[in-house]
Design an enzyme around this catalytic site. Structure first.
Site, PDB file in Angstrom:
ATOM      1  N   LYS A  18       0.838  -1.212   0.000  1.00 27.74           N
ATOM      2  CA  LYS A  18       0.000   0.000   0.000  1.00 27.74           C
ATOM      3  C   LYS A  18       0.870   1.258   0.000  1.00 27.74           C
ATOM      4  O   LYS A  18       0.694   2.159  -0.815  1.00 27.74           O
ATOM      5  CB  LYS A  18      -0.891  -0.030   1.247  1.00 27.74           C
ATOM      6  CG  LYS A  18      -1.640   1.265   1.501  1.00 27.74           C
ATOM      7  CD  LYS A  18      -2.255   1.264   2.900  1.00 27.74           C
ATOM      8  CE  LYS A  18      -2.946   2.570   3.190  1.00 27.74           C
ATOM      9  NZ  LYS A  18      -4.169   2.762   2.395  1.00 27.74           N
ATOM     10  N   GLU A 486     -22.560  13.037  12.744  1.00 31.82           N
ATOM     11  CA  GLU A 486     -21.695  11.858  12.940  1.00 31.82           C
ATOM     12  C   GLU A 486     -20.205  12.167  13.090  1.00 31.82           C
ATOM     13  O   GLU A 486     -19.359  11.321  12.779  1.00 31.82           O
ATOM     14  CB  GLU A 486     -21.907  10.835  11.800  1.00 31.82           C
ATOM     15  CG  GLU A 486     -23.349  10.376  11.670  1.00 31.82           C
ATOM     16  CD  GLU A 486     -23.581   9.331  10.566  1.00 31.82           C
ATOM     17  OE1 GLU A 486     -22.634   8.614  10.209  1.00 31.82           O
ATOM     18  OE2 GLU A 486     -24.723   9.228  10.084  1.00 31.82           O
ATOM     19  N   ARG A 517      -6.219   0.051  -1.024  1.00 30.17           N
ATOM     20  CA  ARG A 517      -7.116   0.259   0.106  1.00 30.17           C
ATOM     21  C   ARG A 517      -7.373  -1.041   0.856  1.00 30.17           C
ATOM     22  O   ARG A 517      -7.678  -2.064   0.262  1.00 30.17           O
ATOM     23  CB  ARG A 517      -8.449   0.839  -0.376  1.00 30.17           C
ATOM     24  CG  ARG A 517      -8.293   2.192  -1.015  1.00 30.17           C
ATOM     25  CD  ARG A 517      -7.949   3.245   0.023  1.00 30.17           C
ATOM     26  NE  ARG A 517      -9.114   3.654   0.767  1.00 30.17           N
ATOM     27  CZ  ARG A 517      -9.894   4.663   0.409  1.00 30.17           C
ATOM     28  NH1 ARG A 517      -9.638   5.356  -0.674  1.00 30.17           N
ATOM     29  NH2 ARG A 517     -10.946   4.970   1.146  1.00 30.17           N
ATOM     30  N   CYS A 645     -27.627   2.002   0.103  1.00 29.58           N
ATOM     31  CA  CYS A 645     -26.962   2.504  -1.102  1.00 29.58           C
ATOM     32  C   CYS A 645     -26.437   1.324  -1.909  1.00 29.58           C
ATOM     33  O   CYS A 645     -26.724   0.179  -1.615  1.00 29.58           O
ATOM     34  CB  CYS A 645     -25.868   3.498  -0.771  1.00 29.58           C
ATOM     35  SG  CYS A 645     -24.986   3.212   0.740  1.00 29.58           S
ATOM     36  N   HIS A 696     -20.832  10.951  -4.332  1.00 30.00           N
ATOM     37  CA  HIS A 696     -19.490  10.415  -4.616  1.00 30.00           C
ATOM     38  C   HIS A 696     -18.709  11.309  -5.556  1.00 30.00           C
ATOM     39  O   HIS A 696     -17.535  11.100  -5.775  1.00 30.00           O
ATOM     40  CB  HIS A 696     -19.607   9.004  -5.189  1.00 30.00           C
ATOM     41  CG  HIS A 696     -20.342   8.083  -4.263  1.00 30.00           C
ATOM     42  ND1 HIS A 696     -21.706   7.916  -4.329  1.00 30.00           N
ATOM     43  CD2 HIS A 696     -19.911   7.334  -3.228  1.00 30.00           C
ATOM     44  CE1 HIS A 696     -22.079   7.083  -3.373  1.00 30.00           C
ATOM     45  NE2 HIS A 696     -21.014   6.706  -2.694  1.00 30.00           N
ATOM     46  N   CYS A 728     -26.329   9.647  -0.301  1.00 30.96           N
ATOM     47  CA  CYS A 728     -25.574   8.960   0.756  1.00 30.96           C
ATOM     48  C   CYS A 728     -25.024  10.022   1.717  1.00 30.96           C
ATOM     49  O   CYS A 728     -25.260  11.219   1.531  1.00 30.96           O
ATOM     50  CB  CYS A 728     -24.455   8.106   0.145  1.00 30.96           C
ATOM     51  SG  CYS A 728     -23.794   6.855   1.278  1.00 30.96           S
TER      52      CYS A 728
HETATM   53  N1  GLN Z   1     -25.529   7.491   8.012  1.00 28.89           N
HETATM   54  C1  GLN Z   1     -24.380   7.123   7.278  1.00 28.89           C
HETATM   55  C2  GLN Z   1     -23.687   8.354   6.730  1.00 28.89           C
HETATM   56  O1  GLN Z   1     -24.343   9.290   6.407  1.00 28.89           O
HETATM   57  C3  GLN Z   1     -24.710   6.182   6.138  1.00 28.89           C
HETATM   58  C4  GLN Z   1     -23.469   5.691   5.418  1.00 28.89           C
HETATM   59  C5  GLN Z   1     -23.702   4.685   4.320  1.00 28.89           C
HETATM   60  O2  GLN Z   1     -24.754   4.591   3.765  1.00 28.89           O
HETATM   61  N2  GLN Z   1     -22.707   3.919   3.955  1.00 28.89           N
HETATM   62  O3  GLN Z   1     -22.494   8.412   6.588  1.00 28.89           O
HETATM   63 ZN    ZN Z   2     -25.265   5.317   1.741  1.00 30.23          ZN
END
Ligand code: GLN
Ligand code: ZN
Length: 768
Positions: A18, A486, A517, A645, A696, A728
């Site tokens: 890596k 979060e 990774r 997702c 993304h 996401c």
């Molecule tokens: N609640 C998580 C976030 O918003 C969901 C992450 C995911 O779907 N992989 O990061």
């Molecule tokens: Zn997600």
């Protein structure tokens, strides 16, 4: 009775590969230095296999990025956009879309390797694909191993698996089109096998893991053609299958003209009898007795008993191995310096698995090393008796589960009335998925706390400041349903695993996920319970800052299970239910603390699907039950959200509806709302927020574009049940683009809302 493996991890105990790759990509080291690191790792890993006493070392399992990509380069399956080169930089450009020299070009697609967490690069077959062999690298590695004195067994991905995994640009959804390329591809394999034979190789391993899948008849028939052709090269071919039993492909596979067959007896122990019946007498049978995909010590006594019980005429033709390549296990448990010796003893990582394989083959031939057997028995019974593993309270709680525990009191329609009254949300409510940008400061605070530089109070203060910040931003953007962001979570599984009883964490247990990774999955080692609330204080603090609802945020039981190493002594279902019960207590506490909306994320529910369709209903039954067990503890007016997702939900849409979450937010934007066609056919009964922009990508989405997507969605989903959100979490994004994107998203929702309120909703056709 020979012993061997199907492949070894290449990343290195200290993840040397890596670091070298990332330095090379950053232009910090030159290519000879990178090549040097690769050569050292190969040599070290062959040495480990030889030291352990295996009869072969595995060659060709090394890859700078991915073993499937190795084959694409070797066969000349290189899209024109990568130029005409076939060198290492072309290879990296195919993998990453860029390289130290050369311009950008969209990388090949990447997707999961069967049901593992390893991702391979999807070969892109051109319309009139021409295959042309350049095996320089593989042949050099074979020579490298031979010159160092090792008995090399090269490994290739088989032609049918390679084709199956590829996309064919002209293909119109049918897998049949690719098969037309088989004869030409077989010529190339033929050339390759001839070159390998010239190197004085005796045994060649060819992997055909698709033999563990449901295959169309045309593909089954193609196996015969293919292996008759490959047989003519005069090499002993060991055909390797793994990740599941052969099932209805067993008869076919046994009859293929190969000198040997490898089967996965960890995932498919039940196939042994049929193999004993059906395997022609000339064939070697390699038995995968050591789990290549998990971290636990093998029960040597029971696997030895299995070997000893084999019919005498078969015993001489049996080889011993791991179920699949050891690529999927961490490297070496002796690097776990923080684990007490007794606990370390429960585990066998790749290096230890080599010893287990050799031990089994020797013991089965009468060279019984009893000391090792006693040690294995002791470790296994120590684990079985351990108070860490067995928690009577958890087992009693599992026994006490009633059907009603996994059912909301009222159906959605009635809950919706109570919830609308309570929250009084506007039409097309706007929200986000949970995380906000994980900034340098957040990571620094977490690190300082872990290292003891920052105390508990200082850390809590830093996190509260982050929460206050994201609440302020969301208020000023005008979002309707907020999240706390979060900031306190490193990873959505690890964060909960660390707070639950029954989880263990390694220091060095890295497993390659893709390219450079790696992931370090938590280990479910014992019965799972929740000693104290995990998220309530953060959620309560966030809610105290706003009059708008702030969603509580949890990771669901299936995702907790799928992204961990599971136990091997109880079923996955049992583990999911244990986690569900722990989450249920958390959901209950969140509700009691006044949190009115609780989101339970299940991004992994789709990837947990078994490889064979016949096994889907059973999995989906317990997956749905586990989710509902964790959520169906709340009152009608508490709103349960979930999030998923990674697309392709169409074939499990009934199970998603069965989760009975009040609201689901779901990824759709990359596929341009393709998912919605499924909702046109299947009337999703509850509320849904199809993601209107792809998080993304760093590109800030256009308001108009999102508005159009929303209108498309509104044609398939009644307006009153439609939510507006990204697809996401936002943790990988920066702040400026996040704010700009959310502002545009809120505006798009407001405009549609205004048009609807002005009566223009007639312009939107009613959903069928
Ligand atoms: N609640 C998580 C976030 O918003 C969901 C992450 C995911 O779907 N992989 O990061
Ligand atoms: Zn997600």
């Amino acid at each position: 009775m020979k012993s061997h493996i199907l492949g070894y991890p290449r990343i290195g105990v200290q993840r040397e590969l890596k670091w070298a790759l990332e330095q090379y990509w950053a232009g910090q080291i030159d290519q000879p230095s990178l090549l040097q690191v690769g050569a050292e790792l190969r040599l070290r890993h062959w040495q480990a296999q030889a030291d352990a006493g295996l009869d072969f070392v595995s060659v060709g399992d090394f890859a700078w990025y991915d073993q499937v990509l190795n084959h694409s380069l070797m066969f000349g399956v290189i899209s024109r956009r990568f130029g005409s080169g076939r060198d290492l930089d072309t290879y990296f450009r195919m993998a990453r879309g860029r390289a130290p020299c050369g311009c950008d070009a969209a990388a090949n697609d990447m997707t999961k390797w069967f049901d593992t967490n390893y991702h391979y690069l999807v070969p892109e077959l051109a319309d009139e694909q021409v295959f042309s062999l350049d095996a320089t690298d593989l042949l050099a590695q074979i020579r490298e191993a031979q010159q160092a004195g090792f008995n090399a067994k090269p490994v290739l991905i088989g032609p049918l698996t390679y084709l199956w995994l590829a996309v064919h640009r002209t293909e119109k959804g049918a897998s049949e089109g690719k098969l037309a390329l088989l004869p030409h591809l077989l010529d190339t394999y033929g050339e390759l096998l001839a070159l390998i034979k010239q190197q004085g190789i005796e045994w060649l391993q060819i992997d055909e893991p698709i033999l563990a899948l449901d295959l169309p008849q045309s593909w089954k028939s193609a196996f015969e053609l293919a292996y008759n052709r490959l047989n003519s090269a005069g090499l002993n071919v060991l055909l390797a299958t793994y990740f599941g039993p052969l099932g209805d492909n067993l008869g076919l596979t046994c009859q293929l003209p190969t000198a040997g067959l490898h089967v996965d007896l960890v995932r498919g122990p039940e196939q042994l009898d049929a193999l004993i019946d059906r395997l022609p007498v000339y064939k070697v049978l390699s038995l995968g007795l050591v789990n290549g995909r998990n971290v636990w010590r093998t029960d040597l006594r029971s696997q030895l008993a299995l070997l000893q019980s084999l019919p005498a005429n078969l015993k001489q033709r049996v080889w011993v191995s791991a179920s699949c390549s050891l690529l999927h296990s961490p490297m070496d448990v002796s690097a776990e310096h923080k684990w007490p010796a007794q606990q370390k003893n429960w585990f066998a990582f790749a290096r230890q698995k080599l010893d287990e394989i050799v031990w089994l083959s020797r013991a089965a031939q009468g060279q019984l090393d009893t000391e090792a057997l006693v040690a294995s028995d002791a470790a296994i019974s120590d684990r079985a008796r351990s108070g860490f593993v067995h928690n009577p309270a958890v087992q009693a709680a599992l026994q006490g589960i009633q059907a009603a525990d996994a059912r909301r009191e009222q159906p959605y329609a009635q809950r919706a009335v109570a919830q609308h009254k309570r929250f009084n949300l506007p039409l097309l409510p706007t929200t986000t998925i949970g995380s906000f940008p994980q900034t340098k400061q957040i990571r620094a605070a977490r690190k300082a706390y872990k290292e003891g530089v920052l105390d508990q109070a200082g850390y809590a203060q830093a996190m509260r400041a982050e929460i206050a910040h994201v609440i302020r931003v969301q208020q000023s953007l005008g979002l309707d349903v907020l999240v706390h962001g979060e900031a306190e979570r490193n990873d959505m599984v690890e964060y909960f695993g660390e707070q639950l009883e029954g989880y263990l964490f390694s220091q060095q247990g890295w497993v390659q996920s893709y390219g450079s990774r790696c992931v370090k999955p938590p280990i479910i080692a014992g019965d799972i319970s929740r000693p104290v609330p995990m998220t309530v204080q953060w959620a309560q603090y966030a809610q105290s800052l706003s009059l708008k609802p702030v969603k509580g945020m949890l990771t669901g039981p299936i995702t907790m299970l799928c992204w961990s190493f599971p136990r091997d002594d109880i079923s996955r279902e049992q583990q999911a239910l244990q986690i569900a019960l722990a989450l249920r207590a958390e959901v209950q506490d969140l509700e009691a603390a006044g949190i009115g909306m609780i989101q339970v994320d299940e991004p992994a529910i789709r990837e947990g699907l078994p490889l064979r369709r016949a096994d889907w209903p059973q999995y989906l039954r317990w997956a749905v039950q586990a989710f509902k067990l964790s959520t169906c503890v709340v009152a009608d007016h508490t709103q349960i959200h979930t999030h998923m997702c990674y697309s392709e939900f169409n074939d499990i849409i009934q199970a998603i509806a069965d989760l009975d979450a009040d609201v689901i937010t779901i990824e759709t934007s990359r596929s341009n709302m393709e998912l919605l066609s499924a909702f046109e056919r299947f009337a999703y009964p509850n509320e849904i927020g199809p993601g209107v922009y792809d998080i993304h990508s760093p590109v800030v989405p256009d308001e108009k574009w999102m508005g159009n997507l929303l209108e498309t969605a509104a044609r398939a989903i009644p307006l009153r049940r439609l939510w507006v959100n990204p697809d996401c979490g936002l943790k990988t994004r920066g702040w400026p683009e996040t704010e700009a994107a959310l502002r545009a998203m809120v505006n798009a929702a407001h405009h549609l809302r205004q048009r609807v309120q002005a009566g223009a909703e007639k312009a939107l056709p009613e959903p069928a």
